[in-house]
Scaffold this motif. Structure first.
Motif, PDB file in Angstrom:
ATOM      1  N   PRO A   4       1.068  -1.105  -0.146  1.00  0.00           N
ATOM      2  CA  PRO A   4      -0.074   0.144  -0.153  1.00  0.00           C
ATOM      3  C   PRO A   4       0.897   1.082  -0.061  1.00  0.00           C
ATOM      4  O   PRO A   4       1.862   1.328   0.838  1.00  0.00           O
ATOM      5  CB  PRO A   4      -0.881  -0.114   1.181  1.00  0.00           C
ATOM      6  CG  PRO A   4      -0.816  -1.504   1.638  1.00  0.00           C
ATOM      7  CD  PRO A   4       0.632  -2.055   1.206  1.00  0.00           C
ATOM      8  N   SER A   5       0.323   2.159  -0.742  1.00  0.00           N
ATOM      9  CA  SER A   5       1.102   3.400  -0.678  1.00  0.00           C
ATOM     10  C   SER A   5       0.310   4.570  -0.268  1.00  0.00           C
ATOM     11  O   SER A   5      -0.725   4.829  -0.807  1.00  0.00           O
ATOM     12  CB  SER A   5       1.539   3.880  -2.468  1.00  0.00           C
ATOM     13  OG  SER A   5       1.948   5.095  -2.312  1.00  0.00           O
ATOM     14  N   PRO A   6       0.598   5.386   0.731  1.00  0.00           N
ATOM     15  CA  PRO A   6      -0.023   6.565   1.089  1.00  0.00           C
ATOM     16  C   PRO A   6      -0.509   7.556   0.176  1.00  0.00           C
ATOM     17  O   PRO A   6      -1.570   7.912   0.110  1.00  0.00           O
ATOM     18  CB  PRO A   6       0.884   7.219   1.976  1.00  0.00           C
ATOM     19  CG  PRO A   6       1.912   6.005   2.568  1.00  0.00           C
ATOM     20  CD  PRO A   6       2.133   5.164   1.619  1.00  0.00           C
ATOM     21  N   VAL A   7       0.575   7.783  -0.942  1.00  0.00           N
ATOM     22  CA  VAL A   7       0.319   8.648  -1.902  1.00  0.00           C
ATOM     23  C   VAL A   7      -0.965   8.234  -3.110  1.00  0.00           C
ATOM     24  O   VAL A   7      -2.100   8.833  -3.341  1.00  0.00           O
ATOM     25  CB  VAL A   7       1.605   9.087  -3.119  1.00  0.00           C
ATOM     26  CG1 VAL A   7       1.274   9.741  -4.205  1.00  0.00           C
ATOM     27  CG2 VAL A   7       2.463   9.721  -2.039  1.00  0.00           C
ATOM     28  N   LEU A   8      -0.709   6.729  -3.285  1.00  0.00           N
ATOM     29  CA  LEU A   8      -1.964   6.090  -4.211  1.00  0.00           C
ATOM     30  C   LEU A   8      -3.147   6.079  -3.443  1.00  0.00           C
ATOM     31  O   LEU A   8      -4.025   6.018  -4.200  1.00  0.00           O
ATOM     32  CB  LEU A   8      -1.085   4.855  -4.586  1.00  0.00           C
ATOM     33  CG  LEU A   8       0.027   5.027  -5.790  1.00  0.00           C
ATOM     34  CD1 LEU A   8       0.432   3.598  -5.994  1.00  0.00           C
ATOM     35  CD2 LEU A   8      -0.390   5.695  -6.852  1.00  0.00           C
ATOM     36  N   THR A   9      -2.706   5.767  -2.161  1.00  0.00           N
ATOM     37  CA  THR A   9      -4.125   5.784  -1.293  1.00  0.00           C
ATOM     38  C   THR A   9      -4.836   6.968  -1.370  1.00  0.00           C
ATOM     39  O   THR A   9      -6.359   6.783  -1.659  1.00  0.00           O
ATOM     40  CB  THR A   9      -3.948   5.417   0.015  1.00  0.00           C
ATOM     41  OG1 THR A   9      -3.127   4.081   0.267  1.00  0.00           O
ATOM     42  CG2 THR A   9      -5.337   5.509   0.937  1.00  0.00           C
ATOM     43  N   VAL A  10      -4.302   8.163  -1.282  1.00  0.00           N
ATOM     44  CA  VAL A  10      -5.012   9.432  -1.326  1.00  0.00           C
ATOM     45  C   VAL A  10      -5.578   9.357  -2.792  1.00  0.00           C
ATOM     46  O   VAL A  10      -6.750  10.103  -2.764  1.00  0.00           O
ATOM     47  CB  VAL A  10      -4.087  10.562  -0.970  1.00  0.00           C
ATOM     48  CG1 VAL A  10      -4.497  11.931  -1.321  1.00  0.00           C
ATOM     49  CG2 VAL A  10      -3.371  10.566   0.392  1.00  0.00           C
ATOM     50  N   LEU A  11      -4.736   9.436  -3.820  1.00  0.00           N
ATOM     51  CA  LEU A  11      -5.300   9.349  -5.154  1.00  0.00           C
ATOM     52  C   LEU A  11      -6.523   8.748  -5.302  1.00  0.00           C
ATOM     53  O   LEU A  11      -7.583   9.252  -5.871  1.00  0.00           O
ATOM     54  CB  LEU A  11      -4.147   9.263  -6.152  1.00  0.00           C
ATOM     55  CG  LEU A  11      -3.068   9.848  -5.940  1.00  0.00           C
ATOM     56  CD1 LEU A  11      -1.952   9.575  -7.144  1.00  0.00           C
ATOM     57  CD2 LEU A  11      -3.389  11.583  -6.494  1.00  0.00           C
ATOM     58  N   VAL A  12      -6.436   7.733  -4.961  1.00  0.00           N
ATOM     59  CA  VAL A  12      -7.581   6.648  -5.183  1.00  0.00           C
ATOM     60  C   VAL A  12      -8.722   7.099  -4.316  1.00  0.00           C
ATOM     61  O   VAL A  12     -10.018   7.378  -4.923  1.00  0.00           O
ATOM     62  CB  VAL A  12      -7.444   5.377  -4.882  1.00  0.00           C
ATOM     63  CG1 VAL A  12      -8.800   4.394  -4.907  1.00  0.00           C
ATOM     64  CG2 VAL A  12      -6.457   4.730  -5.834  1.00  0.00           C
ATOM     65  N   VAL A  13      -8.694   7.481  -3.198  1.00  0.00           N
ATOM     66  CA  VAL A  13      -9.892   8.040  -2.496  1.00  0.00           C
ATOM     67  C   VAL A  13     -10.289   9.464  -2.868  1.00  0.00           C
ATOM     68  O   VAL A  13     -11.411   9.633  -2.996  1.00  0.00           O
ATOM     69  CB  VAL A  13      -9.364   8.286  -1.035  1.00  0.00           C
ATOM     70  CG1 VAL A  13     -10.470   8.927   0.152  1.00  0.00           C
ATOM     71  CG2 VAL A  13      -8.964   6.762  -0.514  1.00  0.00           C
TER      72      VAL A  13
END
Length: 508
Positions: A14-23
């Motif tokens: 899991p990537s915090p950056v990608l998590t933010v982008l998806v959300v």
């Protein structure tokens, strides 16, 4: 789907950056789906030969199921995984959007939009909980400010982009693009980490059933008010049944050892202060956002594209103000002052908008719409962060679900009430329920157009003054609830940072 997500989580970190982008993609698409649909209402009514409550349900039904399932989705995310609920919501939303694009009559479109709302609940409740579980301290504030900004972009661009598409390609293309965005969100879930509460008690089935049933009956009864009459059994029956089920819900939660809503959240004065702010903001902005484009197309004769462009005066401030509000709080400005100021702006903007009249120019609309948009945007990025910072990590899903239920329920209630009241006020002036439904849907064609436009305007003025009064009362109440008390507030994510030794605190 669950097995696919499990395999994906083993192959990707899991990537915090990608998590933010998806959300954030979810929080971009869902507000756009709401605001963009409002511009298409007159065209949908014309093509599907619909008006009144059935046409209004295209918007109201979306918010009804979104608000009804929001709290349940948040609590289920704590139990079974926030990422899993987020993914399930994205899948249901996508199916609903596809159904909306292909619906052949208003009944099928209403069903599809209602399904989309249920999926939206999973995306929004799951997404907010994912951010709260992934970030802490100032990083959490920035993440939620970005969420507010992205939501604002969705609100701001929705009417304009949809206006262009409705005018050039038709309203079905709009829903088709929403479905495509839902599919992208679903694919992006593979890059999001899973989290859940440490303990997984049983699902509170009586609480789930009584809450969803109560809220659904209440909203349904309100939407019938204009057509059936407010004293009709078609209104009093569902409203009374809804209130009774909600009372049952409270009783069930008090006795349950695994409640879908822990009522200690409701007893927290400051948490409820932010929930009230989350409720008051849609009271002051959603009615104008949803119903003003219809007025501009009907009474002013604007095209869907031009009506959408006009709404930029309302939605543009939400593009940048959420981030600005978050920065002000991080720099020491008390968040309750911003909340109070925002509600005062909403009250003043609605009162100012009573200059509305047939043929009004865009320049005359600029001041009141900017005031409403500024009030909306100023707190869009801080309400979630401030409320969630008062909740321990194990309950962030439940808290996010409750907060989004308040916001979504506020939107649904506002839309149901304003739509029904506008139609009732017009009916009192025309003497015809059928004619009132057509006028409220923006159909002012035929003889008597000038008279009908004046009647439409009179109804709007009454609604705007009422909304202004409610927002002024909300500003006073929220400011009082958020006033500092004797007990200091310790925030789970804002305690001492082990690496810097710096203490982060909420500016209530």
């Amino acid at each position: 789907m669950s097995s696919l997500l499990s395999r994906s989580s083993r192959t990707r970190r899991p990537s915090p950056v990608l998590t933010v982008l998806v959300v954030l993609l979810g929080f971009l698409t869902l507000p756009m789906s709401m605001s963009g649909t409002t511009v298409a209402i007159p065209r949908i009514g014309e093509e599907l030969h619909a008006s009144g409550a059935s046409l209004q349900w295209v918007v109201t039904g979306y918010f009804l199921t979104a608000s009804s399932f929001m709290l349940v989705s948040g609590s289920l995310g704590d139990l079974f995984g926030r990422r899993r609920i987020f993914a399930l919501g994205a899948a249901v939303y996508t199916v609903g959007a596809l159904g909306s694009a292909t619906a052949g009559d208003i009944a099928l479109l209403d069903v599809a939009r209602t399904l989309s709302g249920a999926g939206a609940a999973g995306v929004m409740a799951g997404g907010g909980a994912i951010l709260a579980a992934t970030f802490e301290g100032a990083a959490r504030t920035r993440a939620f400010a970005a969420m507010g900004t992205i939501s604002g972009i969705g609100l701001a661009t929705g009417p304009t982009l949809s206006g262009w598409m409705v005018g050039g390609l038709g309203w079905r293309v709009t829903f088709g693009l929403f479905a495509a965005a839902g599919l992208v969100i679903l694919l992006g879930v593979a890059f999001v980490g899973e989290s859940r509460a440490e303990h997984r008690p049983k699902v509170d089935r009586p609480g789930v059933a009584s809450f969803i049933g109560g809220l659904a009956l209440l909203m349904f009864g309100i939407t019938q008010g204009a057509q059936a009459g407010w004293g009709s059994p078609r209104v009093l029956g569902p409203v009374g049944g809804g209130l009774l089920l909600l009372a049952v819900f409270v009783a069930v939660e008090r006795r349950s050892d695994h409640p879908v809503l822990d009522l200690t959240l409701v007893r927290d004065r400051r948490f409820m202060g932010w929930c009230l702010a989350a409720l008051a903001v849609p009271v002051g902005s959603s009615g104008v956002l949803v119903f003003l484009p219809t007025y501009l197309q009907g009474a002013n004769g604007l095209s869907a594209r031009d009506a959408g462009l006009s709404m930029l005066m309302l939605t543009a401030p939400v593009l940048f103000l959420p981030a600005a509000g978050g920065r002000l709080v991080n720099r020491g400005v008390p968040a309750r002052y911003l909340a109070g100021l925002a509600l005062v702006l909403l009250a003043g903007g609605n009162a100012w908008l009573t200059v509305l009249h047939p043929g009004i120019s865009s320049l005359a609309l600029l001041g009141p719409l900017l005031a409403i948009g500024t009030g909306n945007g100023l707190v869009a990025g801080i309400i979630d962060a401030q409320a969630m910072s008062l909740v321990e990590p194990a309950r962030v899903g439940m808290a996010a679900g409750f907060l989004n239920t308040v916001k979504g329920g506020g939107n649904a209630l506002v839309l149901a009430v304003i739509g029904a009241v506008l139609t009732s006020l017009i009916q009192a002036r025309t003497g015809s329920g059928e004619l009132a439904g057509r006028i409220a849907a923006g159909d002012l064609s035929g003889p008597g157009r000038a008279l009908h436009a004046a009647q439409f305007t009179d109804a709007w003025h009454i609604v705007l003054w009422s909304v202004a009064a409610l927002c002024a009362l909300g500003a006073f109440t929220v400011h009082a609830l958020l006033a500092p008390g004797a007990r200091p507030v310790t925030l789970p994510g804002d305690a001492a940072d082990s690496r810097t030794g710096r203490t982060l605190s909420a500016k209530i």
